[in-house]
Design an enzyme around this catalytic site. Structure first.
Site, mmCIF file in Angstrom:
data_model
loop_
_atom_site.group_PDB
_atom_site.id
_atom_site.type_symbol
_atom_site.label_atom_id
_atom_site.label_comp_id
_atom_site.label_asym_id
_atom_site.label_seq_id
_atom_site.Cartn_x
_atom_site.Cartn_y
_atom_site.Cartn_z
ATOM 1 N N GLU A 121 0.841 -1.176 -0.071
ATOM 2 C CA GLU A 121 -0.003 0.059 0.080
ATOM 3 C C GLU A 121 0.826 1.313 0.108
ATOM 4 O OE1 GLU A 121 -4.058 0.181 2.116
ATOM 5 O OE2 GLU A 121 -3.049 1.737 3.080
ATOM 6 N N ARG A 216 -6.934 10.959 14.415
ATOM 7 C CA ARG A 216 -6.191 11.716 15.393
ATOM 8 C C ARG A 216 -6.849 13.345 15.323
ATOM 9 N NH1 ARG A 216 -3.028 8.080 17.312
ATOM 10 N NH2 ARG A 216 -1.726 8.328 19.309
ATOM 11 N N HIS A 247 -14.525 2.674 18.230
ATOM 12 C CA HIS A 247 -13.228 2.510 18.207
ATOM 13 C C HIS A 247 -12.848 2.408 19.750
ATOM 14 C CE1 HIS A 247 -8.740 3.370 17.820
ATOM 15 N NE2 HIS A 247 -8.933 3.093 16.704
HETATM 16 C C1 UD1 Z 1 -3.996 3.893 14.743
HETATM 17 C C2 UD1 Z 1 -2.983 4.468 13.484
HETATM 18 C C3 UD1 Z 1 -3.824 4.840 12.605
HETATM 19 C C4 UD1 Z 1 -4.887 3.843 12.043
HETATM 20 C C5 UD1 Z 1 -5.704 3.480 13.216
HETATM 21 C C6 UD1 Z 1 -6.541 2.170 12.923
HETATM 22 C C7 UD1 Z 1 -0.950 5.509 14.108
HETATM 23 C C8 UD1 Z 1 -0.332 6.734 14.648
HETATM 24 N N1 UD1 Z 1 -2.299 5.685 14.156
HETATM 25 O O1 UD1 Z 1 -4.653 4.876 15.189
HETATM 26 O O2 UD1 Z 1 -2.973 5.566 11.600
HETATM 27 O O3 UD1 Z 1 -5.653 4.601 11.174
HETATM 28 O O4 UD1 Z 1 -4.836 2.852 14.141
HETATM 29 O O5 UD1 Z 1 -7.616 1.923 13.543
HETATM 30 O O6 UD1 Z 1 -0.359 4.755 13.822
HETATM 31 N N2 UD1 Z 1 -6.673 1.115 21.758
HETATM 32 C C9 UD1 Z 1 -7.317 0.157 22.541
HETATM 33 N N3 UD1 Z 1 -7.386 -1.276 22.187
HETATM 34 C C10 UD1 Z 1 -6.874 -1.553 20.880
HETATM 35 C C11 UD1 Z 1 -6.691 -0.370 19.909
HETATM 36 C C12 UD1 Z 1 -6.628 0.843 20.622
HETATM 37 O O7 UD1 Z 1 -7.501 0.285 24.049
HETATM 38 O O8 UD1 Z 1 -7.081 -2.644 20.451
HETATM 39 C C13 UD1 Z 1 -6.965 2.417 22.411
HETATM 40 C C14 UD1 Z 1 -5.440 2.677 23.500
HETATM 41 O O9 UD1 Z 1 -5.763 3.577 24.361
HETATM 42 C C15 UD1 Z 1 -4.805 3.425 22.507
HETATM 43 C C16 UD1 Z 1 -5.719 4.220 21.736
HETATM 44 O O10 UD1 Z 1 -6.881 3.411 21.511
HETATM 45 O O11 UD1 Z 1 -3.595 4.155 23.389
HETATM 46 C C17 UD1 Z 1 -5.175 4.789 20.488
HETATM 47 O O12 UD1 Z 1 -4.499 3.760 19.556
HETATM 48 P P1 UD1 Z 1 -3.387 4.341 18.455
HETATM 49 O O13 UD1 Z 1 -2.870 2.988 17.731
HETATM 50 O O14 UD1 Z 1 -2.421 5.239 19.128
HETATM 51 O O15 UD1 Z 1 -4.180 5.239 17.375
HETATM 52 P P2 UD1 Z 1 -5.224 4.815 16.523
HETATM 53 O O16 UD1 Z 1 -6.179 6.168 16.728
HETATM 54 O O17 UD1 Z 1 -5.912 3.596 16.877
HETATM 55 N N1 UDP Z 2 -13.576 -2.684 10.769
HETATM 56 C C1 UDP Z 2 -13.684 -3.972 11.634
HETATM 57 N N2 UDP Z 2 -14.623 -3.554 12.593
HETATM 58 C C2 UDP Z 2 -15.118 -2.371 13.021
HETATM 59 C C3 UDP Z 2 -14.669 -1.408 12.212
HETATM 60 C C4 UDP Z 2 -13.888 -1.522 11.136
HETATM 61 O O1 UDP Z 2 -13.137 -4.924 11.460
HETATM 62 O O2 UDP Z 2 -15.866 -2.354 14.047
HETATM 63 C C5 UDP Z 2 -12.548 -3.039 9.592
HETATM 64 C C6 UDP Z 2 -12.919 -2.498 8.400
HETATM 65 O O3 UDP Z 2 -13.758 -3.065 7.570
HETATM 66 C C7 UDP Z 2 -11.542 -2.015 7.743
HETATM 67 C C8 UDP Z 2 -10.625 -1.646 8.806
HETATM 68 O O4 UDP Z 2 -11.264 -2.289 9.989
HETATM 69 O O5 UDP Z 2 -11.070 -3.274 6.993
HETATM 70 C C9 UDP Z 2 -10.415 -0.223 8.857
HETATM 71 O O6 UDP Z 2 -9.760 -0.022 10.406
HETATM 72 P P1 UDP Z 2 -9.859 1.454 10.667
HETATM 73 O O7 UDP Z 2 -11.092 2.171 10.269
HETATM 74 O O8 UDP Z 2 -9.564 1.436 12.306
HETATM 75 O O9 UDP Z 2 -8.621 2.153 10.130
HETATM 76 P P2 UDP Z 2 -8.084 2.822 8.835
HETATM 77 O O10 UDP Z 2 -8.467 2.022 7.649
HETATM 78 O O11 UDP Z 2 -8.557 4.138 8.779
HETATM 79 O O12 UDP Z 2 -6.422 3.003 8.947
#
Ligand code: UD1
Ligand code: UDP
Length: 373
Positions: A121, A216, A247
């Site tokens: 990607e 974010r 999320h």
């Molecule tokens: C991250 C990625 C973003 C991606 C997204 C997909 C970065 C900086 N950000 O953002 O590019 O689009 O993932 O969803 O790399 N948390 C949990 N359990 C989980 C996941 C997250 O509790 O399984 C909570 C935690 O408190 C964590 C917070 O979410 O600190 C943020 O997670 P983080 O990976 O920092 O950022 P995302 O917004 O998830």
């Molecule tokens: N997705 C999932 N469960 C959910 C919401 C999203 O499996 O409750 C899947 C969705 O089909 C897609 C991926 O997660 O394939 C997208 O993830 P996210 O939106 O967290 O990250 P991004 O694509 O913006 O990086």
């Protein structure tokens, strides 16, 4: 005994896992490849959901997620942990995906260990350093360190060539998100969770709007305005309801609960497993999201998507007509919701299925290229 090429696949979040799963599957079918998997676990529960579905057992797990983690924490912890693994295992190639902080840290750790890098990607760009933040810089920084760029589309390829990447290092493969999607969406799918099945059943007499937000740059006031627009939509269109898998980020949860927590037509649920989620997408009337992956999946399903962001690195779906970029302000989001929910013509125009991102064989293509190199 043939000398097998050692490929280390690294990822950390839900979307990376979904999109790497088809690549892992294709690599594992090749005798000549020894495929190892390292997860940083920048996500925990949301990553584990995907690992379980695709039966992926990591060889190494840095388990680094912390509540409220900062970008610097993720970067430094991933860099330290990955460098140690790379130095010990000495893979022939490190494969990273997309634009998360795990992606950037893994590319940097591979560079420090002088291991060639493949970027899946590759080449998505908005041209805006802070949008999406920090993803635009994560993918650019990973890009300059990369040896093999797997661009999903011709647009992504063009972006890379314009940045001076030699053409022979760029391969247009399609996006593996379509491989995963086509293997998972089923017309006759029934939802194991009775609560979700009941929510889906409401769609027979009313229109389901599926919502996800997490970016974010949208945390705080932009999210509040998006949710307020949804609240107004529910009032203006009594036959609509919202399903919102929220999320895990507590900063997202706080605003969602404050604005939408008490609305009887809003179903706030935990992040769904990928299989029920994409089947829920296929049954929704409309999707409102700031997700990257969902923008790529929806065109294949023919479900209109309103993208609550100011920029997108995925212009193909906008050009195909399925995706509309609506910003994050209350007025602009509500205006587009009203337009689509009140005009059949406008809705039908967006609801045609297109496939700008792939044909479902991208994982295979990437594996073949890796073997050839
Ligand atoms: C991250 C990625 C973003 C991606 C997204 C997909 C970065 C900086 N950000 O953002 O590019 O689009 O993932 O969803 O790399 N948390 C949990 N359990 C989980 C996941 C997250 O509790 O399984 C909570 C935690 O408190 C964590 C917070 O979410 O600190 C943020 O997670 P983080 O990976 O920092 O950022 P995302 O917004 O998830
Ligand atoms: N997705 C999932 N469960 C959910 C919401 C999203 O499996 O409750 C899947 C969705 O089909 C897609 C991926 O997660 O394939 C997208 O993830 P996210 O939106 O967290 O990250 P991004 O694509 O913006 O990086």
């Amino acid at each position: 005994m043939i000398n097998r090429k050692k490929v280390m696949v690294v990822f950390g979040t839900r979307p990376e896992a979904i999109k790497m799963a088809p690549v892992i599957q294709a690599l594992r079918q090749r005798e000549s490849i020894h495929c190892q998997i390292t997860v940083t676990a920048q996500h925990r529960e949301m990553l584990d959901q995907v690992l379980k579905l695709f039966k992926i057992v990591p060889d190494f797990d840095l388990n680094l997620m912390k509540q409220g983690q900062t970008l610097t924490e993720i970067t430094t912890r991933a860099l330290n942990g990955l460098q140690e693994i790379f130095q010990r295992e000495l893979p022939d190639l490190v494969l990273v995906h997309g634009d998360t902080t795990t992606t950037f840290a893994a590319a940097l750790a591979a560079f420090y260990t002088q291991i060639p890098i493949g970027h899946v990607e590759a080449g998505l760009r908005t041209g805006n350093k802070y949008s999406p933040f920090p993803e635009e810089m994560n993918r650019r920084l990973a890009g300059v360190l990369t040896d093999f760029h797997f661009a999903p589309t011709a647009t992504a390829q063009r972006n890379l060539l314009q940045e001076g990447i030699p053409p022979e290092k760029v391969f247009v493969t399609g996006n593996t998100v379509v491989d995963a999607l086509l293997a998972t969406v089923k017309p006759d799918y029934s939802f194991l969770d009775p609560e979700i099945q009941a929510i889906v059943n409401r769609g027979e007499s009313s229109r389901m709007v599926l919502v996800t937000t997490h970016r974010r740059e949208n945390l705080g006031e932009p999210m509040r305005q998006i949710y307020q627009a949804l609240q107004k939509m529910l009032e203006v269109f009594p036959d609509t309801y919202v399903v919102f898998p929220v999320h895990k980020n507590p900063k997202v949860r706080k605003v969602v609960t404050e604005v939408l927590g008490n609305d009887p037509k809003v179903f706030l649920v935990e992040p769904l497993d990928y299989e029920p989620f994409v089947n829920l997408m296929a049954r929704s009337h409309l999707i409102l999201t700031d997700s990257g992956g969902i923008q790529e999946e929806a065109p294949s399903l023919g479900i209109p998507v309103l993208v609550v962001r100011d920029t997108t690195e995925r212009p193909e779906a906008v050009e195909a007509g399925t995706v509309s970029l609506v910003g994050t302000g209350y007025d602009s989001v509500l205006k587009e919701l009203k337009r689509l929910l009140s005009s059949k013509g406008a809705y039908q125009k967006m609801a045609a299925a297109h496939n700008p991102y792939g044909d479902g064989h991208s994982g295979e293509r990437i594996a073949k290229i890796i073997i050839g190199n």
